[in-house]
Design a protein around this motif. Structure first.
Motif, short mmCIF file in Angstrom:
data_model
loop_
_atom_site.label_atom_id
_atom_site.label_comp_id
_atom_site.label_asym_id
_atom_site.label_seq_id
_atom_site.Cartn_x
_atom_site.Cartn_y
_atom_site.Cartn_z
N HIS A 138 0.82 -1.29 -0.11
CA HIS A 138 0.00 0.09 0.16
C HIS A 138 1.08 1.16 0.07
N ARG A 139 2.23 1.08 -0.25
CA ARG A 139 3.10 2.26 -0.13
C ARG A 139 4.15 2.25 -0.93
N LYS A 140 4.43 3.29 -1.93
CA LYS A 140 5.34 3.26 -2.89
C LYS A 140 6.70 2.87 -2.44
N GLU A 141 7.21 3.29 -1.48
CA GLU A 141 8.50 2.86 -0.94
C GLU A 141 8.54 1.43 -0.75
N ASP A 144 0.30 -7.47 1.79
CA ASP A 144 1.18 -6.96 2.66
C ASP A 144 0.35 -6.15 3.72
N GLU A 145 0.46 -5.89 4.98
CA GLU A 145 -0.15 -5.09 5.87
C GLU A 145 -1.62 -5.42 5.54
N ALA A 146 -2.05 -6.48 5.89
CA ALA A 146 -3.45 -6.96 5.52
C ALA A 146 -4.66 -6.47 6.05
N HIS A 147 -4.33 -5.66 7.43
CA HIS A 147 -5.53 -5.06 8.08
C HIS A 147 -6.00 -3.84 7.41
N PHE A 192 -1.17 -11.16 5.05
CA PHE A 192 -0.03 -11.10 6.09
C PHE A 192 -0.28 -9.61 6.97
N THR A 193 -0.28 -9.62 8.29
CA THR A 193 -0.25 -8.56 8.93
C THR A 193 0.21 -8.66 10.27
N ALA A 194 0.76 -7.81 11.05
CA ALA A 194 1.05 -8.05 12.75
C ALA A 194 -0.13 -7.84 13.37
N THR A 195 -1.00 -7.02 12.95
CA THR A 195 -2.30 -6.78 14.00
C THR A 195 -3.43 -6.91 13.07
N PRO A 196 -4.25 -8.15 13.13
CA PRO A 196 -5.49 -8.39 12.38
C PRO A 196 -6.40 -7.59 13.30
N TRP A 197 -6.61 -6.40 13.45
CA TRP A 197 -7.44 -5.60 14.16
C TRP A 197 -7.62 -4.11 13.66
N THR A 243 6.55 3.79 9.01
CA THR A 243 5.77 3.18 9.90
C THR A 243 5.80 1.71 9.51
N GLU A 244 5.13 1.16 8.45
CA GLU A 244 4.86 -0.12 7.96
C GLU A 244 5.94 -0.40 6.97
N GLY A 245 6.50 -1.64 7.23
CA GLY A 245 7.42 -2.51 5.94
C GLY A 245 8.67 -2.10 5.68
N LEU A 246 8.95 -0.61 5.76
CA LEU A 246 10.32 -0.29 5.32
C LEU A 246 11.44 -0.91 6.19
N ASP A 247 12.59 -1.52 5.69
CA ASP A 247 13.59 -2.08 6.51
C ASP A 247 14.70 -1.19 6.84
#
Length: 458
Positions: free
Chosen positions: A59-62, A105-108, A130-135, A276-280
């Protein structure tokens, strides 16, 4: 090719077994920093090796280039892989070839219409979300997008096994939470955050960093672009090399800053809604939170950014805005579910089980209180140090530093029937007190406070 850890291979095996058992849309819960992309890449490698097409959605370009690099490094046949942003894919879904597997990715975020359009376009594809937080803050469930939830290893287990770094959590209390106002999305408005945070917060943030995490590389999360710039300037004036980035920073400049940070040329990157999400960013040792949030997903992404492991490392988390008051420590156990929930259940899922969370006024350490001294610095604690928290909250852990779950330590082998006919004064141990409270359906915090009163907790 990256060698997968045993728990990652175990996750892949469980996914495979679930598919063979007839599940075709699976939410896979994995905590942040545990290699979700690597797991997906390995599944994609196996699929493309058999000539199957896969679709990978972010969901993010980066994240697109980063995911592509991981997939190539993992040996995925990239000619059979479509990797892109949901915003792009949803506009061109009719032009895509039929995938055998769809990864999200980041399926919430997957309940959004853009995702739904893609998922419904390929009813025969296996969906792995996949998500860390299904919420979700709204309480909306995930039954419409998944027929199974697969819960990963707990954060506490991952720390004990060395897959995540342990943490020291600090929370100087410098925010007037009564001034925070919500916008329609459920998050706090920028204006109310600005009113709630004291004007000298940036000076305090600099001083606190120098006291607790000097010379450690850090990521600071601020609430808007201007605050990121001001904070970076304050760090630079104190002799700390810092740069500000945001979604408004030109991509080439942002890439230069990230590269310099990875090379150790920059100590701190301040940012507004970017990392926030994903970037390593594997060399983060400290996280500084200056943005309050109502989102459990964001809280865990913020706080766990520094938890990539390294021998002898302890991650430093500095929470200037009281996020720990809303969610408890990031290491707390949480219960996940596909089904929707009411407000009370959402609070429990979010981690609002924080009765006894205390901030030490001497060292700012944040922990679950079980005695009258700080487990970090040894200072005496006063009643005023305890944070104002939900009366229905439940004690989960003793302290972030020790990783010990009080409930597990004192509830083992309780013979409930032994206390059924007793009065509270007749109870002789914390095991009996907890069993008694469960029998009588008392609030979760009752056992802790009654045990403390009886002198059974030190």
């Amino acid at each position: 090719m990256k060698i997968l850890h045993d728990y990652q291979l175990e996750t892949i095996q469980k996914i495979t077994e679930s598919i063979h058992n007839g599940h075709h849309s699976i939410i896979v819960q994995q905590p942040p920093r545990t290699g979700k992309t690597v797991i997906m890449a390995e599944i994609a490698r196996r699929a493309t090796a058999k000539g199957n097409r896969i679709l990978f959605i972010v969901h993010r370009k980066e994240l697109v280039d980063q995911a592509r690099e991981t997939f190539i490094d993992q040996g995925v046949n990239i000619n059979l892989a479509q990797i892109g942003m949901v915003q792009t894919i949803t506009r061109h879904v009719a032009d895509l070839k039929q995938p055998s597997i769809i990864f999200i990715d980041e399926a919430h975020h997957s309940l959004a219409k853009s995702y739904q359009r893609i998922l419904t376009a390929f009813p025969k594809a296996i969906k792995l979300l996949f998500t860390a937080t299904p919420w979700r803050m709204s309480g909306e469930g995930f039954e419409t997008v998944a027929d199974k939830l697969m819960v990963g290893k707990s954060i506490d287990w991952l720390i004990k096994q060395g897959y995540l770094a342990p943490i020291d959590y600090y929370a100087p209390k410098q925010i007037d939470t009564s001034k925070l106002k919500l916008k329609s999305t459920g998050e706090f408005t920028d204006k109310s955050i600005e009113q709630a945070i004291k004007p000298k917060i940036y000076g305090n943030a600099v001083k606190t960093y120098l006291k607790l995490a000097k010379c450690k590389q850090a990521i600071a999360y601020t609430y808007n672009v201007e605050s990121a710039k001001k904070l970076a300037k304050a760090f630079c004036e104190a002799g700390v090399k810092a740069k500000a980035v945001s979604g408004k920073t030109p991509k080439n400049k942002r890439d230069q800053i990230i590269k310099a940070y990875r090379n150790g040329e920059i100590d701190i990157v301040t940012n507004a809604e970017l990392f926030t999400e994903g970037l390593d960013l594997p060399n983060v040792d400290c996280v500084i939170m200056l943005r309050p949030t109502k989102s459990l997903s964001l809280f865990l992404q913020f706080s766990m950014r520094a938890m990539n492991p390294r021998k002898g490392k302890t991650a430093i988390i500095i929470d200037h805005v009281g996020n720990v008051e809303r969610f408890g420590l990031p290491t707390a156990e949480r219960q996940w579910s596909l089904t929707g929930s009411d407000k009370k259940t959402r609070q429990k899922q979010a981690g609002a089980m924080i009765k006894g969370v205390t901030v030490c006024e001497n060292c700012f350490a944040t922990f679950y209180r079980t005695g009258d001294t700080c487990p970090f610095c040894g200072a005496s604690l006063t009643e005023e140090m305890q944070l104002d928290v939900d009366e229905k909250a439940e004690l989960v852990k003793i302290a972030a530093k020790h990783r010990v779950e009080l409930a597990k330590r004192i509830m083992s082998d309780v013979v409930t029937q032994n206390v059924a006919g007793k009065a509270p004064a007749e109870l002789k141990s914390m095991k009996e007190i907890i069993a008694y409270g469960k029998i009588h359906d008392y609030k979760p915090g009752w056992a802790f406070f009654y045990g403390k009163k009886r002198g059974l907790l030190k």
